[in-house]
Write a protein that holds these residues in place. Sequence first.
Motif: not given
Length: 498
Positions: A287-307
């Motif tokens: 639906t949102e051709l310009e979006r990537s929820h994958g990068f939003r979630v993966a980015g947030q999770r990686a940062l959280a894992r590393a503190g």
Amino acid sequence: MSLNPRTPVLVGAGAISQRVDDPLESPEAIELMIAALEQAADDAGRRDILSRADSVWVPRGFWGYRDPGRLIADRFAADAARSIVSEIGILQTTLLGRACQAIVSGKAQVILIAGGEAKYRALRAKITGTSLDETSQAGDLSPDETLRPAAELWSELELANGLQMPVGQYAIIENALRHSEGLSLDAHRREVARLWASFSAVAAKNPRAWNRNIVSADEIREPSERNPMLAFPYTKLHNSQWNVDQAAGLILCSLETARAAGIRDDRFVFPLAVTESNFVVSRSEMTELERSHGFRVAGQRALARAGKSTDDLDHLELYSCFPAAVRVQAREMGIPYERKLTVTGGMAFAGGPLNNFVLQAAQRMRDVLREDTGSTGMLTAVSGYVSKQGVSLWSTRPPENPFEFEDVSDEVEKLTALVKVEADYEGPATVASYTVLHAGGPAARGVLICDIAKGRRAIVATADPDLMLALEDEEFCGRGLRIGALTNSGNRHLTVAG
């Protein structure tokens, strides 16, 4: 701070970039990979670490080797090493994450990862009419393990309407992103060219970059004989340069193995976290051709894992096959476009070997992190048309938290809204995004992705010269049109509203 002896650590990295016009004087791809790993071992200060490899991981390339990992293992007398190949469509962060995970679990102590291409060598052979040989392997050999993608990265309707090449798919994303940001066509082209010119300036300082000539924003933006338009708004200089002879080699060890081997701590770069999404759907179904929820979630999770937070990231290497990939990542992860988004110079200038650029980038990130003691870097990966997303964090500072490799695909799937794409629709529609594909310069086909009634979508193509001219001169995202019957040329008759 006491560290788990199984903490994974990058102890050595090497990269080769050869540009020899005589193909007979140019080593083939496997030799480049071997040389890169030898360079990595010398970087670690222990050439003998190569023979201790538990496994050799190689991402698939243009070459035809049946079992490249075995060729590498045999060269280094790593007789016990397993050979693993990842096919195209597997994220390069998958190799990094799984290798580190194997070390953490105790299943491996030393892992070699290598990738390489000799496509410039092949191009020069074609131009000069030279016959080249490639190392062959006798018997019915196959790797000990092959990683294969679970789904296709495109739809049959996309292919049928001319979106076979990545440049067309990424141009669709780029134009949708422009519309969502409210930029005019001219302002958008200036912004994208400015971004890419900044990448060129970084490549000029990268000793292993394929093109170290600084290229101006004007040169990138404006089509010319040497820089033809390929898919509006992308010229040739916006595109990844894959006709390169490049290779990279990484050596990962457990901390206890590295120290037992006498490798100095000042050589260590620690992987802090790797996260990725492997949820795949064709771009036209989103639906949102310009979006990537994958990068939003993966980015947030990686940062959280590393503190960490994005403010803690001193160095960035956002996967850069096309400007849209970089812009989508930055937007999803809350990283301003004005930041320095690359340490290599990107795939258009540093070079974009088919399926191992992330390994090249890891070598360069290693250099940058070592030069900036205690710093942290983010290195990302893309597969397909931002179809899969990978994020990895690295630092010379020992990790505060144990290494984690996480797949966030299920979460991303829940967040990604989809539409049904119909094949034979006729009637009113609204343009969601579009591009114009060029054939060696002239406009050849316009491709439009259109929203239609009841949350559905259609893909249509046009060869109408006036309409293709208008698509590059006016904003068509959000405009209404009527999709008519199929013409003899295989395109749809389109009538633009107003």
